[in-house]
Design a protein around this motif. Structure first.
Motif, short mmCIF file in Angstrom:
data_model
loop_
_atom_site.label_atom_id
_atom_site.label_comp_id
_atom_site.label_asym_id
_atom_site.label_seq_id
_atom_site.Cartn_x
_atom_site.Cartn_y
_atom_site.Cartn_z
N VAL A 5 0.97 -1.22 0.13
CA VAL A 5 0.22 -0.10 -0.16
C VAL A 5 0.83 1.26 0.00
CG1 VAL A 5 -1.79 1.12 1.32
CG2 VAL A 5 -2.06 -1.21 1.32
N VAL A 6 2.01 1.11 0.62
CA VAL A 6 2.83 2.41 0.56
C VAL A 6 3.72 2.51 -0.87
CG1 VAL A 6 5.02 3.23 1.86
CG2 VAL A 6 3.06 2.06 3.24
N LEU A 7 4.30 1.05 -1.21
CA LEU A 7 5.04 0.98 -2.37
C LEU A 7 4.22 1.39 -3.64
CD1 LEU A 7 7.78 0.08 -3.31
CD2 LEU A 7 6.92 -2.01 -3.65
N TYR A 8 3.05 1.17 -3.75
CA TYR A 8 2.39 1.45 -4.97
C TYR A 8 2.39 2.87 -5.42
CZ TYR A 8 -1.55 1.41 -8.44
OH TYR A 8 -2.12 1.42 -9.57
N PRO A 9 1.86 3.82 -4.47
CA PRO A 9 1.86 5.25 -4.85
C PRO A 9 3.33 5.82 -5.09
CG PRO A 9 0.98 5.10 -2.57
CD PRO A 9 1.20 3.53 -3.26
N ALA A 10 4.32 5.29 -4.25
CA ALA A 10 5.70 5.65 -4.62
C ALA A 10 6.28 5.32 -5.93
CB ALA A 10 6.70 4.86 -3.45
N VAL A 11 5.78 4.04 -6.39
CA VAL A 11 6.40 3.58 -7.93
C VAL A 11 5.42 4.34 -9.05
CG1 VAL A 11 6.02 1.84 -9.52
CG2 VAL A 11 6.94 1.47 -7.07
N ALA B 121 6.11 9.19 5.92
CA ALA B 121 7.09 9.71 5.22
C ALA B 121 6.91 10.20 3.92
CB ALA B 121 8.42 8.95 5.22
N LEU B 122 6.03 9.27 3.04
CA LEU B 122 5.44 9.15 1.65
C LEU B 122 4.62 10.67 1.76
CD1 LEU B 122 5.98 8.04 -1.26
CD2 LEU B 122 3.92 6.77 -0.48
N LEU B 123 3.80 10.44 2.41
CA LEU B 123 2.66 11.63 2.34
C LEU B 123 3.25 13.00 2.89
CD1 LEU B 123 -0.54 10.36 4.09
CD2 LEU B 123 -0.21 11.04 1.60
N THR B 124 4.41 13.17 3.62
CA THR B 124 4.93 14.32 3.94
C THR B 124 5.80 14.78 2.79
OG1 THR B 124 5.19 13.75 6.23
CG2 THR B 124 6.70 15.50 5.41
N TRP B 125 6.48 13.70 2.02
CA TRP B 125 7.18 14.29 0.70
C TRP B 125 6.25 14.63 -0.27
CZ3 TRP B 125 11.66 14.56 -1.15
CH2 TRP B 125 12.00 14.57 -2.59
N PHE B 126 5.11 13.84 -0.36
CA PHE B 126 3.91 14.55 -1.60
C PHE B 126 3.49 15.77 -1.13
CE2 PHE B 126 2.40 10.01 -2.70
CZ PHE B 126 3.44 10.09 -3.64
N VAL B 127 3.46 16.31 0.09
CA VAL B 127 2.89 17.58 0.56
C VAL B 127 4.17 18.63 0.17
CG1 VAL B 127 2.61 19.06 2.51
CG2 VAL B 127 1.35 17.01 2.29
N TYR C 182 4.70 7.47 -8.59
CA TYR C 182 5.21 8.92 -8.43
C TYR C 182 6.55 8.72 -9.28
CZ TYR C 182 7.44 12.89 -6.53
OH TYR C 182 8.02 14.20 -6.24
N GLN C 183 7.27 7.74 -9.17
CA GLN C 183 8.63 7.65 -9.95
C GLN C 183 8.12 7.49 -11.44
OE1 GLN C 183 11.58 8.19 -8.84
NE2 GLN C 183 10.69 8.79 -6.94
N LEU C 184 7.01 6.86 -11.70
CA LEU C 184 6.63 6.82 -13.03
C LEU C 184 6.07 7.93 -13.67
CD1 LEU C 184 5.64 3.08 -13.23
CD2 LEU C 184 7.59 3.98 -13.92
N GLU C 185 5.94 8.93 -12.89
CA GLU C 185 5.02 10.36 -13.08
C GLU C 185 3.62 10.10 -13.57
OE1 GLU C 185 7.48 12.79 -15.71
OE2 GLU C 185 9.14 12.81 -14.58
N VAL C 186 2.91 9.02 -12.91
CA VAL C 186 1.45 8.75 -13.08
C VAL C 186 0.65 9.40 -11.78
CG1 VAL C 186 -0.01 6.85 -13.17
CG2 VAL C 186 2.10 6.62 -14.14
N ASP C 187 -0.22 10.33 -12.16
CA ASP C 187 -1.19 10.85 -11.37
C ASP C 187 -2.66 9.96 -11.11
OD1 ASP C 187 -2.33 12.55 -9.35
OD2 ASP C 187 -2.67 14.13 -10.95
N MET C 188 -2.70 9.68 -10.03
CA MET C 188 -3.94 8.66 -9.81
C MET C 188 -5.14 9.34 -10.03
SD MET C 188 -3.12 5.89 -6.64
CE MET C 188 -2.04 6.91 -5.49
#
Length: 143
Positions: A26-32, A89-95, A34-40
């Motif tokens: 669940v944490v890895l999916y949005p991180a990947v 950490a991932l949500l903070t990075w996104f913010v 993000y790296q692929l520049e895909v907006d959900m």
């Protein structure tokens, strides 16, 4: 006459399901993504896959914590805490990246990110509670 009973202790799909830290997906999916520049939010089918993944992970984690020993409980708790830390950490990075629109893979926080956060927090609360309830039942102490 005697009966031969064979007990298979490990291996198979059940062993894999119980040992794999599913909540990290669940944490890895949005991180990947993000790296692929895909907006959900822009490509909504990725968001729906994320919702399905989150529901699947909740079911697996709930059943995984249903019959547990001390070692499994420790690692389940460890992965739950690690997932909460990584998810935060991932949500903070996104913010922080969200305020800088020229970053790689920039995307706004949306419903799907908050859904994933809820799944991670829900797993961190429900899995140890379910394991504790099961331990009480196994020891005959109520629950």
């Amino acid at each position: 006459m005697s009966a031969q009973i064979t007990v298979n202790n490990g291996g198979g799909i059940g062993s894999f399901l119980s040992r794999f830290p599913w909540v990290l997906l669940v944490v890895l999916y949005p991180a990947v993504l993000y790296q692929l520049e895909v907006d959900m939010a822009a490509q909504i089918h990725f968001g729906f896959v994320y919702i399905g993944l989150g529901v699947f992970v909740l079911f697996i984690e709930f059943f995984k914590s249903g019959d547990i020993n001390a070692g499994s409980f420790f690692f389940d708790l460890l992965w739950s805490v690690a997932a909460v830390m990584l998810g935060t950490a991932l949500l903070t990075w996104f913010v922080f990246e969200g305020s800088n629109s020229n970053g790689p893979g920039w995307q706004q926080l949306n419903y799907f990110h908050w859904f994933g956060c809820a799944i991670v927090l829900g797993d961190a609360i429900i899995s140890p509670f379910n394991a504790f309830r099961t331990a009480l039942r196994n020891l005959g102490l109520g629950g």
